[in-house]
Design a protein around this motif. Structure first.
Motif, PDB file in Angstrom:
ATOM      1  N   CYS A   1       0.828  -1.206   0.000  1.00 58.45           N
ATOM      2  CA  CYS A   1       0.000   0.000   0.000  1.00 58.45           C
ATOM      3  C   CYS A   1       0.871   1.269   0.000  1.00 58.45           C
ATOM      4  N   GLN A   2       2.174   1.146   0.222  1.00 58.81           N
ATOM      5  CA  GLN A   2       3.069   2.312   0.213  1.00 58.81           C
ATOM      6  C   GLN A   2       3.645   2.565  -1.177  1.00 58.81           C
ATOM      7  N   CYS A   3       4.152   1.468  -1.806  1.00 57.30           N
ATOM      8  CA  CYS A   3       4.887   1.667  -3.069  1.00 57.30           C
ATOM      9  C   CYS A   3       4.269   0.912  -4.246  1.00 57.30           C
TER      10      CYS A   3
ATOM     11  N   LEU B   1       5.557  -8.393   4.541  1.00 60.36           N
ATOM     12  CA  LEU B   1       6.565  -7.342   4.392  1.00 60.36           C
ATOM     13  C   LEU B   1       6.773  -7.040   2.915  1.00 60.36           C
ATOM     14  N   CYS B   2       6.970  -5.766   2.603  1.00 61.69           N
ATOM     15  CA  CYS B   2       7.308  -5.372   1.238  1.00 61.69           C
ATOM     16  C   CYS B   2       8.823  -5.413   1.095  1.00 61.69           C
ATOM     17  N   THR B   3       9.321  -6.243   0.156  1.00 65.79           N
ATOM     18  CA  THR B   3      10.778  -6.351  -0.006  1.00 65.79           C
ATOM     19  C   THR B   3      11.319  -5.171  -0.802  1.00 65.79           C
TER      20      THR B   3
ATOM     21  N   GLY C   1      10.304  -1.996   2.232  1.00 65.71           N
ATOM     22  CA  GLY C   1      10.454  -2.312   3.649  1.00 65.71           C
ATOM     23  C   GLY C   1       9.208  -2.077   4.489  1.00 65.71           C
ATOM     24  N   HIS C   2       8.121  -1.630   3.845  1.00 61.19           N
ATOM     25  CA  HIS C   2       6.898  -1.367   4.596  1.00 61.19           C
ATOM     26  C   HIS C   2       6.334  -2.659   5.196  1.00 61.19           C
ATOM     27  N   VAL C   3       5.787  -2.562   6.411  1.00 62.49           N
ATOM     28  CA  VAL C   3       5.138  -3.699   7.071  1.00 62.49           C
ATOM     29  C   VAL C   3       3.632  -3.547   6.887  1.00 62.49           C
TER      30      VAL C   3
HETATM   31 ZN   LIG Z   1       6.476  -1.231  -0.627  1.00 59.37          ZN
END
Ligand SMILES: [Zn+2]
Length: 188
Positions: free
Chosen positions: A9-11, A30-32, A35-37
């Motif tokens: 949802c961040q990137c 986790l987004c690799t 790094g967003h959780v």
């Molecule tokens: Zn991300």
């Protein structure tokens, strides 16, 4: 059950993996890429037990699950609103009834579906509109008319049984419990 997201949802990356962040007690998505959780936590459902002249408002569900069965007006809280506002909004949307909150009444956990229910006691202000699209029928039931065999969930039965018992005793309590255990516990 909350469905698992496929994208960050961040990137917006689809490169998600499960893992335990440093210092965290639980595995997370986790987004690799960034790094967003992506936290996934229980959702809150707020609703009302609306009373009017010794009768209780129930709505007959027009949607699955439990289509055709009777339940209390209740639904998912929205961001930015209080539990009381959510309970009154859901009551309005599902039943066309405007109500006033009297007190918190029942807090119960439905851990198998990751939900927490906050049910308030409320009193009728007015029946102002038709029932909403999620409701086949709305009705205020006298105690001896309640549709016990057609209630949507055991927790609804427990809340009504408790309320009738209290009404006979002239008391008001606050109860909590779990839907799975089929029990409500008085708080002292
Ligand atoms: Zn991300």
């Amino acid at each position: 059950m909350n469905s698992s997201p496929r994208f960050c949802c961040q990137c917006g990356s689809a490169e998600l993996r499960r893992g335990r962040p440093a210092g965290d007690s639980h595995e997370r998505l986790l987004c690799t890429a960034c790094g967003h959780v992506l936290y996934d936590n229980p959702r809150v459902i707020a609703g009302c037990l609306v009373e009017h002249q010794g009768r209780y408002l129930l709505c007959r569900r027009a949607i699955e699950p439990r289509l055709g069965y009777w339940t209390l007006p209740a639904g998912f809280m929205e961001n930015g609103e209080s539990a009381e506002q959510a309970a009154l909004r859901e009551t309005w949307e599902e039943s066309g009834v405007r109500a006033r909150i009297l007190a918190p009444y029942s807090i119960f956990n439905a851990t198998t579906v990751n939900q927490v229910y906050l049910i308030f006691r409320a009193e009728l202000i007015e029946i102002a509109a038709d029932a909403g699209v999620e409701t086949l029928e709305r009705r205020f039931f006298a105690p001896d008319e309640l549709p016990w065999a057609e209630l949507a969930y055991p927790s609804i039965q427990q809340i009504l049984e408790r309320r009738l018992h209290e009404q006979a005793q002239g008391q008001h309590g606050l109860y909590f419990g779990t839907a799975e255990a089929g029990q409500l516990h008085p708080l002292g």
